[in-house]
Design a protein around this motif. Structure first.
Motif, mmCIF file in Angstrom:
data_model
loop_
_atom_site.group_PDB
_atom_site.id
_atom_site.type_symbol
_atom_site.label_atom_id
_atom_site.label_comp_id
_atom_site.label_asym_id
_atom_site.label_seq_id
_atom_site.Cartn_x
_atom_site.Cartn_y
_atom_site.Cartn_z
ATOM 1 N N ARG A 161 -14.978 -4.901 3.278
ATOM 2 C CA ARG A 161 -16.048 -4.980 2.271
ATOM 3 C C ARG A 161 -17.353 -4.326 2.726
ATOM 4 O O ARG A 161 -17.917 -3.514 2.011
ATOM 5 N N VAL A 189 -9.509 1.790 -4.984
ATOM 6 C CA VAL A 189 -10.186 0.765 -5.781
ATOM 7 C C VAL A 189 -10.079 1.191 -7.236
ATOM 8 O O VAL A 189 -10.422 2.321 -7.585
ATOM 9 N N HIS A 196 -10.551 5.320 -2.088
ATOM 10 C CA HIS A 196 -10.348 4.091 -1.315
ATOM 11 C C HIS A 196 -9.464 3.088 -2.040
ATOM 12 O O HIS A 196 -9.492 1.885 -1.747
ATOM 13 N N LEU A 245 -14.473 -3.927 -10.826
ATOM 14 C CA LEU A 245 -13.516 -3.292 -9.926
ATOM 15 C C LEU A 245 -12.411 -4.248 -9.503
ATOM 16 O O LEU A 245 -12.632 -5.451 -9.376
ATOM 17 N N LEU A 289 -14.198 5.826 -5.757
ATOM 18 C CA LEU A 289 -13.390 4.609 -5.836
ATOM 19 C C LEU A 289 -11.919 4.920 -5.575
ATOM 20 O O LEU A 289 -11.252 4.236 -4.787
ATOM 21 N N CYS A 344 -8.199 -1.927 -1.433
ATOM 22 C CA CYS A 344 -9.256 -1.132 -0.809
ATOM 23 C C CYS A 344 -8.910 -0.824 0.655
ATOM 24 O O CYS A 344 -8.463 -1.696 1.391
ATOM 25 N N ALA A 375 -10.462 -4.439 -6.141
ATOM 26 C CA ALA A 375 -10.484 -3.878 -4.795
ATOM 27 C C ALA A 375 -9.387 -4.451 -3.908
ATOM 28 O O ALA A 375 -9.476 -4.398 -2.685
ATOM 29 N N PHE A 416 -17.100 -0.560 2.933
ATOM 30 C CA PHE A 416 -16.963 0.031 1.601
ATOM 31 C C PHE A 416 -18.319 0.064 0.898
ATOM 32 O O PHE A 416 -18.699 1.084 0.315
#
Length: 91
Positions: free
Chosen positions: A59, A30, A28, A50, A25, A55, A52, A62
């Motif tokens: 989506r 997050v 990235h 989370l 996580l 991020c 994000a 990921f």
């Protein structure tokens, strides 16, 4: 990816699962808002809320990244938007 999502992680219990997932996580950008984990016999289960917002991947990429990396580690990882998760679990 919307800013908040619910991630579930399931796998055979072993040392380091939380650290591995947290590292994926963080790589990235997050962040973990809340985390719940439980052992059911030899199985480890975890639900993470989370954020994000920052991020580094779209989506779908990921989610694919987590799925592939989880599989390499013997984990089933799934991510859903928080709104979708809440709608699906409303009675």
């Amino acid at each position: 990816m919307s800013s908040r999502a619910v991630m579930t992680v399931i796998g055979k219990d072993r040392i380091g699962i939380v650290a591995e997932v947290a590292t994926m996580l963080a790589e990235h950008k997050v962040s973990i808002v809340n985390i719940s984990q439980q052992l059911m016999d030899d199985y480890f289960t975890m639900i993470i809320l989370l954020n994000a917002e920052l991020c580094t991947l779209p989506r779908m990429q990921f989610c694919e990244f987590l799925s592939v990396e989880g599989e390499k580690r013997g984990l089933h990882i799934r991510v859903q938007d928080e709104e979708l998760f809440n709608a699906m679990h409303r009675i």
